[in-house]
Design an enzyme around this catalytic site. Structure first.
Site, PDB file in Angstrom:
ATOM      1  N   ASP A   1       0.786  -1.242   0.000  1.00 22.28           N
ATOM      2  CA  ASP A   1       0.000   0.000   0.000  1.00 22.28           C
ATOM      3  C   ASP A   1       0.819   1.295   0.000  1.00 22.28           C
ATOM      4  O   ASP A   1       0.497   2.240   0.724  1.00 22.28           O
ATOM      5  CB  ASP A   1      -0.959   0.010   1.201  1.00 22.28           C
TER       6      ASP A   1
ATOM      7  N   LYS B   1      -6.763  -4.401  -2.908  1.00 22.77           N
ATOM      8  CA  LYS B   1      -7.337  -5.115  -1.768  1.00 22.77           C
ATOM      9  C   LYS B   1      -8.263  -4.187  -1.001  1.00 22.77           C
ATOM     10  O   LYS B   1      -8.140  -2.981  -1.083  1.00 22.77           O
ATOM     11  CB  LYS B   1      -6.248  -5.704  -0.867  1.00 22.77           C
TER      12      LYS B   1
ATOM     13  N   CYS C   1      -2.020  -2.814   8.241  1.00 21.31           N
ATOM     14  CA  CYS C   1      -1.802  -3.789   7.163  1.00 21.31           C
ATOM     15  C   CYS C   1      -0.497  -4.567   7.322  1.00 21.31           C
ATOM     16  O   CYS C   1      -0.468  -5.771   7.070  1.00 21.31           O
ATOM     17  CB  CYS C   1      -1.863  -3.089   5.810  1.00 21.31           C
TER      18      CYS C   1
END
Length: 149
Positions: free
Chosen positions: A20, A81, A114
């Protein structure tokens, strides 16, 4: 219950996970410029050593794609995602295709969400997880510190 030990990294049994590293996070994440630059060096190293790289993007429609400074040339997968962990069905399938994968080198944002969820899930599957501390960050240094601990 068997505790996974950390061993030396071997290119043939290692995968890099880039989590990310997206444009929308740039103003919010502490030291984002620094982690981009370390992340870019990690990906250059992965290319030189032939280490597969898996990249995720959290809800790219809303948060944008991976920052331009990160060169995604030759990466194995770039996946969108909408959950915290990078361990998506496509990622599990990709890992299953790599014979003898033992170690994951993990970096990106955010450390306490995450990155932590991905690390815990991978450890639960018996993989060694190496988090690159200077290539991972959060909005708050306290969140980052406790997650790394």
């Amino acid at each position: 219950f068997q505790m996974t030990t950390l061993g030396n990294l071997t290119p043939s049994s290692t995968v890099f996970f880039c989590c990310d590293m997206q444009e929308r996070f740039r103003p919010a994440i502490k030291y984002f410029g620094d982690i981009i630059s370390v992340g870019q060096r990690l990906l250059q190293g992965a290319r030189l050593l032939g280490i597969p790289v898996i990249v995720t993007e959290q809800y790219p429609k809303g948060l944008g794609s991976t920052v331009q400074e990160i060169d995604l040339t030759g990466v194995k997968l770039v996946l969108p995602k909408t959950k915290f962990s990078m361990v998506l069905p496509e990622v599990e399938a990709a890992l299953a295709e790599i014979p003898g994968v033992r170690s994951v080198v993990l970096f990106g944002v955010e450390t306490h969400v995450c990155i932590q969820q991905t690390a815990l899930e991978l450890i639960g599957r018996g993989l060694e997880v190496h988090i690159v501390a200077d290539a991972t960050s959060s909005r708050s240094m306290m969140d980052r510190m406790f997650a790394l601990e």
